[in-house]
Design a protein around this motif. Structure first.
Motif, PDB file in Angstrom:
ATOM      1  N   LYS A  44      39.094  35.392  43.781  1.00 38.67           N
ATOM      2  CA  LYS A  44      39.042  33.944  43.592  1.00 38.67           C
ATOM      3  C   LYS A  44      39.383  33.544  42.158  1.00 38.67           C
ATOM      4  O   LYS A  44      38.851  34.092  41.208  1.00 38.67           O
ATOM      5  CB  LYS A  44      37.668  33.403  43.967  1.00 38.67           C
ATOM      6  CG  LYS A  44      37.619  31.902  43.986  1.00 38.67           C
ATOM      7  CD  LYS A  44      36.330  31.387  44.536  1.00 38.67           C
ATOM      8  CE  LYS A  44      36.399  29.868  44.538  1.00 38.67           C
ATOM      9  NZ  LYS A  44      35.478  29.275  45.433  1.00 38.67           N
ATOM     10  N   GLY A  45      40.279  32.590  42.037  1.00 37.44           N
ATOM     11  CA  GLY A  45      40.684  32.091  40.741  1.00 37.44           C
ATOM     12  C   GLY A  45      41.818  32.853  40.086  1.00 37.44           C
ATOM     13  O   GLY A  45      42.314  32.449  39.050  1.00 37.44           O
ATOM     14  N   TYR A  46      42.244  33.952  40.677  1.00 30.50           N
ATOM     15  CA  TYR A  46      43.308  34.759  40.093  1.00 30.50           C
ATOM     16  C   TYR A  46      44.613  34.669  40.879  1.00 30.50           C
ATOM     17  O   TYR A  46      45.536  35.436  40.628  1.00 30.50           O
ATOM     18  CB  TYR A  46      42.875  36.219  39.994  1.00 30.50           C
ATOM     19  CG  TYR A  46      41.757  36.408  39.008  1.00 30.50           C
ATOM     20  CD1 TYR A  46      42.004  36.385  37.641  1.00 30.50           C
ATOM     21  CD2 TYR A  46      40.457  36.585  39.442  1.00 30.50           C
ATOM     22  CE1 TYR A  46      40.977  36.546  36.727  1.00 30.50           C
ATOM     23  CE2 TYR A  46      39.410  36.744  38.533  1.00 30.50           C
ATOM     24  CZ  TYR A  46      39.686  36.725  37.189  1.00 30.50           C
ATOM     25  OH  TYR A  46      38.667  36.875  36.296  1.00 30.50           O
ATOM     26  N   PHE A  59      52.685  34.129  46.758  1.00 28.99           N
ATOM     27  CA  PHE A  59      51.505  33.933  45.926  1.00 28.99           C
ATOM     28  C   PHE A  59      51.873  34.119  44.463  1.00 28.99           C
ATOM     29  O   PHE A  59      52.685  34.976  44.117  1.00 28.99           O
ATOM     30  CB  PHE A  59      50.408  34.954  46.260  1.00 28.99           C
ATOM     31  CG  PHE A  59      49.671  34.666  47.509  1.00 28.99           C
ATOM     32  CD1 PHE A  59      48.565  33.833  47.503  1.00 28.99           C
ATOM     33  CD2 PHE A  59      50.067  35.228  48.703  1.00 28.99           C
ATOM     34  CE1 PHE A  59      47.875  33.570  48.663  1.00 28.99           C
ATOM     35  CE2 PHE A  59      49.385  34.970  49.874  1.00 28.99           C
ATOM     36  CZ  PHE A  59      48.281  34.137  49.855  1.00 28.99           C
ATOM     37  N   GLU A  60      51.247  33.334  43.622  1.00 28.43           N
ATOM     38  CA  GLU A  60      51.320  33.522  42.178  1.00 28.43           C
ATOM     39  C   GLU A  60      50.005  34.172  41.775  1.00 28.43           C
ATOM     40  O   GLU A  60      48.941  33.659  42.122  1.00 28.43           O
ATOM     41  CB  GLU A  60      51.499  32.167  41.504  1.00 28.43           C
ATOM     42  CG  GLU A  60      51.650  32.248  40.019  1.00 28.43           C
ATOM     43  CD  GLU A  60      51.930  30.893  39.420  1.00 28.43           C
ATOM     44  OE1 GLU A  60      52.906  30.787  38.676  1.00 28.43           O
ATOM     45  OE2 GLU A  60      51.169  29.940  39.708  1.00 28.43           O
ATOM     46  N   VAL A  61      50.090  35.302  41.074  1.00 30.44           N
ATOM     47  CA  VAL A  61      48.888  36.027  40.667  1.00 30.44           C
ATOM     48  C   VAL A  61      48.820  36.101  39.150  1.00 30.44           C
ATOM     49  O   VAL A  61      49.834  35.971  38.459  1.00 30.44           O
ATOM     50  CB  VAL A  61      48.840  37.447  41.282  1.00 30.44           C
ATOM     51  CG1 VAL A  61      48.724  37.370  42.789  1.00 30.44           C
ATOM     52  CG2 VAL A  61      50.043  38.274  40.887  1.00 30.44           C
ATOM     53  N   ASN A  63      47.953  38.606  36.996  1.00 29.25           N
ATOM     54  CA  ASN A  63      48.446  39.773  36.268  1.00 29.25           C
ATOM     55  C   ASN A  63      48.816  40.890  37.238  1.00 29.25           C
ATOM     56  O   ASN A  63      48.613  40.771  38.445  1.00 29.25           O
ATOM     57  CB  ASN A  63      47.401  40.252  35.243  1.00 29.25           C
ATOM     58  CG  ASN A  63      46.057  40.504  35.875  1.00 29.25           C
ATOM     59  OD1 ASN A  63      45.958  41.153  36.906  1.00 29.25           O
ATOM     60  ND2 ASN A  63      45.003  39.983  35.252  1.00 29.25           N
ATOM     61  N   ALA A  64      49.329  41.983  36.687  1.00 29.18           N
ATOM     62  CA  ALA A  64      49.781  43.105  37.511  1.00 29.18           C
ATOM     63  C   ALA A  64      48.615  43.793  38.220  1.00 29.18           C
ATOM     64  O   ALA A  64      48.785  44.313  39.327  1.00 29.18           O
ATOM     65  CB  ALA A  64      50.540  44.107  36.655  1.00 29.18           C
ATOM     66  N   MET A  65      47.444  43.784  37.603  1.00 33.55           N
ATOM     67  CA  MET A  65      46.286  44.411  38.231  1.00 33.55           C
ATOM     68  C   MET A  65      45.895  43.670  39.522  1.00 33.55           C
ATOM     69  O   MET A  65      45.617  44.293  40.543  1.00 33.55           O
ATOM     70  CB  MET A  65      45.102  44.439  37.260  1.00 33.55           C
ATOM     71  CG  MET A  65      43.919  45.224  37.769  1.00 33.55           C
ATOM     72  SD  MET A  65      42.655  45.440  36.516  1.00 33.55           S
ATOM     73  CE  MET A  65      41.941  43.821  36.481  1.00 33.55           C
ATOM     74  N   VAL A  66      45.913  42.346  39.477  1.00 34.77           N
ATOM     75  CA  VAL A  66      45.606  41.553  40.672  1.00 34.77           C
ATOM     76  C   VAL A  66      46.691  41.764  41.721  1.00 34.77           C
ATOM     77  O   VAL A  66      46.400  41.910  42.905  1.00 34.77           O
ATOM     78  CB  VAL A  66      45.473  40.055  40.316  1.00 34.77           C
ATOM     79  CG1 VAL A  66      45.281  39.212  41.551  1.00 34.77           C
ATOM     80  CG2 VAL A  66      44.325  39.845  39.342  1.00 34.77           C
ATOM     81  N   SER A  94      54.269  36.875  42.844  1.00 30.99           N
ATOM     82  CA  SER A  94      54.915  36.563  41.581  1.00 30.99           C
ATOM     83  C   SER A  94      53.831  36.553  40.505  1.00 30.99           C
ATOM     84  O   SER A  94      52.768  35.958  40.712  1.00 30.99           O
ATOM     85  CB  SER A  94      55.581  35.193  41.679  1.00 30.99           C
ATOM     86  OG  SER A  94      56.043  34.778  40.429  1.00 30.99           O
ATOM     87  N   ILE A  95      54.089  37.226  39.386  1.00 24.34           N
ATOM     88  CA  ILE A  95      53.087  37.306  38.321  1.00 24.34           C
ATOM     89  C   ILE A  95      53.311  36.167  37.332  1.00 24.34           C
ATOM     90  O   ILE A  95      54.427  35.934  36.871  1.00 24.34           O
ATOM     91  CB  ILE A  95      53.154  38.653  37.601  1.00 24.34           C
ATOM     92  CG1 ILE A  95      52.829  39.780  38.584  1.00 24.34           C
ATOM     93  CG2 ILE A  95      52.199  38.682  36.407  1.00 24.34           C
ATOM     94  CD1 ILE A  95      53.011  41.170  38.016  1.00 24.34           C
ATOM     95  N   ASN A  96      52.230  35.465  37.005  1.00 28.61           N
ATOM     96  CA  ASN A  96      52.247  34.409  36.002  1.00 28.61           C
ATOM     97  C   ASN A  96      51.093  34.670  35.049  1.00 28.61           C
ATOM     98  O   ASN A  96      49.949  34.364  35.360  1.00 28.61           O
ATOM     99  CB  ASN A  96      52.115  33.026  36.641  1.00 28.61           C
ATOM    100  CG  ASN A  96      52.125  31.925  35.621  1.00 28.61           C
ATOM    101  OD1 ASN A  96      52.247  32.151  34.428  1.00 28.61           O
ATOM    102  ND2 ASN A  96      51.996  30.694  36.095  1.00 28.61           N
ATOM    103  N   PRO A  97      51.378  35.225  33.867  1.00 33.88           N
ATOM    104  CA  PRO A  97      50.309  35.540  32.911  1.00 33.88           C
ATOM    105  C   PRO A  97      49.516  34.315  32.452  1.00 33.88           C
ATOM    106  O   PRO A  97      48.406  34.449  31.969  1.00 33.88           O
ATOM    107  CB  PRO A  97      51.034  36.177  31.728  1.00 33.88           C
ATOM    108  CG  PRO A  97      52.413  36.436  32.180  1.00 33.88           C
ATOM    109  CD  PRO A  97      52.680  35.614  33.381  1.00 33.88           C
TER     110      PRO A  97
END
Length: 102
Positions: A44-46, A59-61, A63-66, A94-97
């Motif tokens: 949740k929230g990531y 999905f936009e996540v 970081n790479a760990m998530v 898709s990763i969005n820092p």
């Protein structure tokens, strides 16, 4: 213009691109709320839903760990999504820092 028939303003507005964008945005927001209850609490929230297409959900996540955690649990997550949206066959990420807990 002088002799044209009167037109219903609601019908004109519904056909505009802006109206379609608003409808899609509202749908994505509603989908994000539903997905929050389907997925495990530790995620949740990531993440958030960016786009839903014919058979894909993007999905936009944060970081790479998530992303890796989602990939590891992808089959289970897809089963959860399919309870509400059976047409979805694939999950993309898709990763969005800059995405923080919102």
């Amino acid at each position: 213009m002088r002799y044209s028939k009167p037109k219903n303003i609601n019908q004109i507005i519904e056909k505009t691109t802006f109206s379609q964008i608003i409808k899609k945005s509202a749908f994505i927001n509603e989908l994000n709320e539903k997905i929050q209850f389907l997925f495990p609490k530790e995620f949740k929230g990531y993440y958030r839903v960016l786009e839903i297409e014919q058979h894909n959900i993007l999905f936009e996540v944060a970081n790479a760990m998530v992303r890796q955690a989602f990939l590891f649990n992808q089959k289970k997550l897809l089963e959860l999504i399919n309870k509400e949206y059976p047409e979805i066959k694939e999950i993309k990420f898709s990763i969005n820092p800059e995405l923080n807990s919102f």
